[in-house]
Design an enzyme around this catalytic site. Structure first.
Site, PDB file in Angstrom:
ATOM      1  N   LYS A  34     -13.919   2.491  -9.744  1.00  0.00           N
ATOM      2  CA  LYS A  34     -12.765   1.930 -10.442  1.00  0.00           C
ATOM      3  C   LYS A  34     -11.913   3.046 -11.033  1.00  0.00           C
ATOM      4  O   LYS A  34     -12.386   3.856 -11.821  1.00  0.00           O
ATOM      5  CB  LYS A  34     -13.206   0.981 -11.557  1.00  0.00           C
ATOM      6  CG  LYS A  34     -12.011   0.317 -12.251  1.00  0.00           C
ATOM      7  CD  LYS A  34     -12.431  -0.833 -13.149  1.00  0.00           C
ATOM      8  CE  LYS A  34     -12.698  -0.450 -14.568  1.00  0.00           C
ATOM      9  NZ  LYS A  34     -11.488  -0.127 -15.344  1.00  0.00           N
ATOM     10  N   ASP A  60      -7.493  -0.440 -11.125  1.00  0.00           N
ATOM     11  CA  ASP A  60      -7.383  -1.355 -12.268  1.00  0.00           C
ATOM     12  C   ASP A  60      -6.097  -1.056 -13.027  1.00  0.00           C
ATOM     13  O   ASP A  60      -6.112  -0.397 -14.066  1.00  0.00           O
ATOM     14  CB  ASP A  60      -8.616  -1.173 -13.167  1.00  0.00           C
ATOM     15  CG  ASP A  60      -8.704  -2.222 -14.251  1.00  0.00           C
ATOM     16  OD1 ASP A  60      -7.973  -3.227 -14.180  1.00  0.00           O
ATOM     17  OD2 ASP A  60      -9.515  -2.041 -15.177  1.00  0.00           O
ATOM     18  N   LYS A  62      -3.755  -3.645 -13.711  1.00  0.00           N
ATOM     19  CA  LYS A  62      -3.365  -4.879 -14.429  1.00  0.00           C
ATOM     20  C   LYS A  62      -1.848  -5.107 -14.411  1.00  0.00           C
ATOM     21  O   LYS A  62      -1.189  -5.111 -15.458  1.00  0.00           O
ATOM     22  CB  LYS A  62      -3.886  -4.847 -15.867  1.00  0.00           C
ATOM     23  CG  LYS A  62      -5.412  -4.795 -15.950  1.00  0.00           C
ATOM     24  CD  LYS A  62      -5.902  -4.961 -17.369  1.00  0.00           C
ATOM     25  CE  LYS A  62      -7.411  -4.918 -17.505  1.00  0.00           C
ATOM     26  NZ  LYS A  62      -8.015  -3.588 -17.254  1.00  0.00           N
ATOM     27  N   ASP A  65       4.547  -8.481 -14.041  1.00  0.00           N
ATOM     28  CA  ASP A  65       6.002  -8.322 -13.996  1.00  0.00           C
ATOM     29  C   ASP A  65       6.547  -9.505 -13.209  1.00  0.00           C
ATOM     30  O   ASP A  65       5.789 -10.421 -12.874  1.00  0.00           O
ATOM     31  CB  ASP A  65       6.358  -6.965 -13.331  1.00  0.00           C
ATOM     32  CG  ASP A  65       7.693  -6.416 -13.810  1.00  0.00           C
ATOM     33  OD1 ASP A  65       8.662  -7.199 -13.898  1.00  0.00           O
ATOM     34  OD2 ASP A  65       7.771  -5.209 -14.094  1.00  0.00           O
ATOM     35  N   PRO A  67       7.630 -11.712 -10.018  1.00  0.00           N
ATOM     36  CA  PRO A  67       6.926 -11.737  -8.730  1.00  0.00           C
ATOM     37  C   PRO A  67       7.427 -10.700  -7.718  1.00  0.00           C
ATOM     38  O   PRO A  67       6.620 -10.018  -7.071  1.00  0.00           O
ATOM     39  CB  PRO A  67       7.155 -13.167  -8.235  1.00  0.00           C
ATOM     40  CG  PRO A  67       7.274 -13.969  -9.491  1.00  0.00           C
ATOM     41  CD  PRO A  67       7.997 -13.083 -10.464  1.00  0.00           C
ATOM     42  N   THR A  69       8.822  -7.790  -8.123  1.00  0.00           N
ATOM     43  CA  THR A  69       8.417  -6.423  -8.483  1.00  0.00           C
ATOM     44  C   THR A  69       6.931  -6.216  -8.217  1.00  0.00           C
ATOM     45  O   THR A  69       6.520  -5.172  -7.685  1.00  0.00           O
ATOM     46  CB  THR A  69       8.740  -6.168  -9.978  1.00  0.00           C
ATOM     47  OG1 THR A  69      10.134  -6.407 -10.165  1.00  0.00           O
ATOM     48  CG2 THR A  69       8.388  -4.767 -10.400  1.00  0.00           C
ATOM     49  N   THR A 124     -10.190  -9.264 -23.621  1.00  0.00           N
ATOM     50  CA  THR A 124     -11.092  -9.574 -24.740  1.00  0.00           C
ATOM     51  C   THR A 124     -10.501  -9.073 -26.062  1.00  0.00           C
ATOM     52  O   THR A 124     -10.956  -9.461 -27.127  1.00  0.00           O
ATOM     53  CB  THR A 124     -12.482  -8.943 -24.515  1.00  0.00           C
ATOM     54  OG1 THR A 124     -12.299  -7.580 -24.142  1.00  0.00           O
ATOM     55  CG2 THR A 124     -13.244  -9.658 -23.426  1.00  0.00           C
ATOM     56  N   ARG A 214     -19.385   4.289 -18.940  1.00  0.00           N
ATOM     57  CA  ARG A 214     -20.060   5.374 -19.657  1.00  0.00           C
ATOM     58  C   ARG A 214     -21.564   5.491 -19.440  1.00  0.00           C
ATOM     59  O   ARG A 214     -22.056   6.625 -19.345  1.00  0.00           O
ATOM     60  CB  ARG A 214     -19.713   5.271 -21.158  1.00  0.00           C
ATOM     61  CG  ARG A 214     -18.264   5.670 -21.418  1.00  0.00           C
ATOM     62  CD  ARG A 214     -17.776   5.184 -22.753  1.00  0.00           C
ATOM     63  NE  ARG A 214     -17.590   3.739 -22.755  1.00  0.00           N
ATOM     64  CZ  ARG A 214     -17.150   3.049 -23.812  1.00  0.00           C
ATOM     65  NH1 ARG A 214     -16.863   3.672 -24.926  1.00  0.00           N
ATOM     66  NH2 ARG A 214     -16.997   1.736 -23.733  1.00  0.00           N
TER      67      ARG A 214
END
Ligand code: C5P
Length: 236
Positions: A34, A60, A62, A65, A67, A69, A124, A214
């Site tokens: 990732k 990743d 996320k 914007d 559609p 774009t 979250t 980590r």
């Protein structure tokens, strides 16, 4: 026995050379690498090609914007050869559908499996009060509503917290890919995750892939750490 490797290692490091070294060591040990916003912001598309030498890439970023774009962006990412890309389900069904279409168009000409869009349900970090400002119910219901909408728009997968996986699995059925971060090996430090789940708990709740950063990237021996996490999911 698990038939695909469910482990996604988050390469959350600032330097591409460090990420490449981790990917080189972990080649063949994990399902996806990732790449997050930090590395991608620093090094751009080169990150995908460099890490892609060692395995499948989960980008990743996320996206959220209009559609058109998002579709144009995912088309470019499809050309790069990413395997998974995140968008926010909050962008709406037309945006999710545009992301799926753009990614498929960009990936034409690439051999191998079709890349997949993952829709992030609810961060979250958002409180119920934050969600109310955009007219959404509390986080638990919003996760289901956003997940259902994104899958209805064609998203093959969703990102959710481990605690939401089992209800979401019931909501969207068996064929949607569920990816959960916030996973920690049994008995280890949960770092900054308020409600970490163990790998076995996340899989039992319905997750297909587990994002772990980590505990692997900061381990003295990342390969042993990755194998140990996998053994918690699949003792065979
Ligand atoms: O190091 P650690 O295992 O906590 O890394 C988790 C990864 O999953 C990070 O890349 C983080 O951005 C991502 N993530 C998360 N919690 C969420 C959503 C994403 O930790 N709720």
């Amino acid at each position: 026995m698990i038939d695909t490797n469910p482990l996604i290692v988050a390469l959350d490091v600032p330097e591409l050379s460090e990420a490449v070294e981790l990917a080189r060591r972990l080649q063949g040990e994990v399902g996806y690498f990732k790449i997050g916003l930090e590395l991608f912001s620093a090094h751009g598309p080169e990150t995908v090609t460099a890490i892609g030498e060692f395995g499948d890439v989960f980008l990743d970023v996320k996206l959220h914007d209009i559609p058109t774009t998002v579709s144009r962006a995912t088309r470019q990412l499809g050309r790069l050869g990413v395997g998974l890309v995140t968008v926010h389900a909050l962008g709406g069904k037309d945006m999710v559908a545009a992301a799926v279409e753009g990614l498929a168009l960009g990936a034409k000409g690439h051999s191998g499996p079709q890349p997949r869009i993952l829709a992030v349900t609810v961060l979250t970090s958002l409180s119920d009060a934050d969600l109310a400002t955009v007219g959404l119910p509390g986080a638990e219901d919003a996760v289901l509503e956003l997940g259902r909408t994104a899958v209805g728009a064609g998203a093959p997968g969703l990102v959710c917290a481990p605690r939401d996986a089992s209800r979401l699995r019931q909501e969207v059925g068996p064929s949607t890919v569920l990816v959960t971060p916030g996973v920690r090996p049994a008995g280890s430090d949960s770092d900054d995750h308020a409600r970490a789940a163990t790998p076995a708990e996340a899989v039992a709740a319905g997750a297909n892939y587990l994002v772990v950063g980590r505990p692997i990237t900061r381990a003295a021996d990342p390969v042993t750490a990755a194998r140990s996490i996998l053994s918690e999911v699949d003792p065979a």
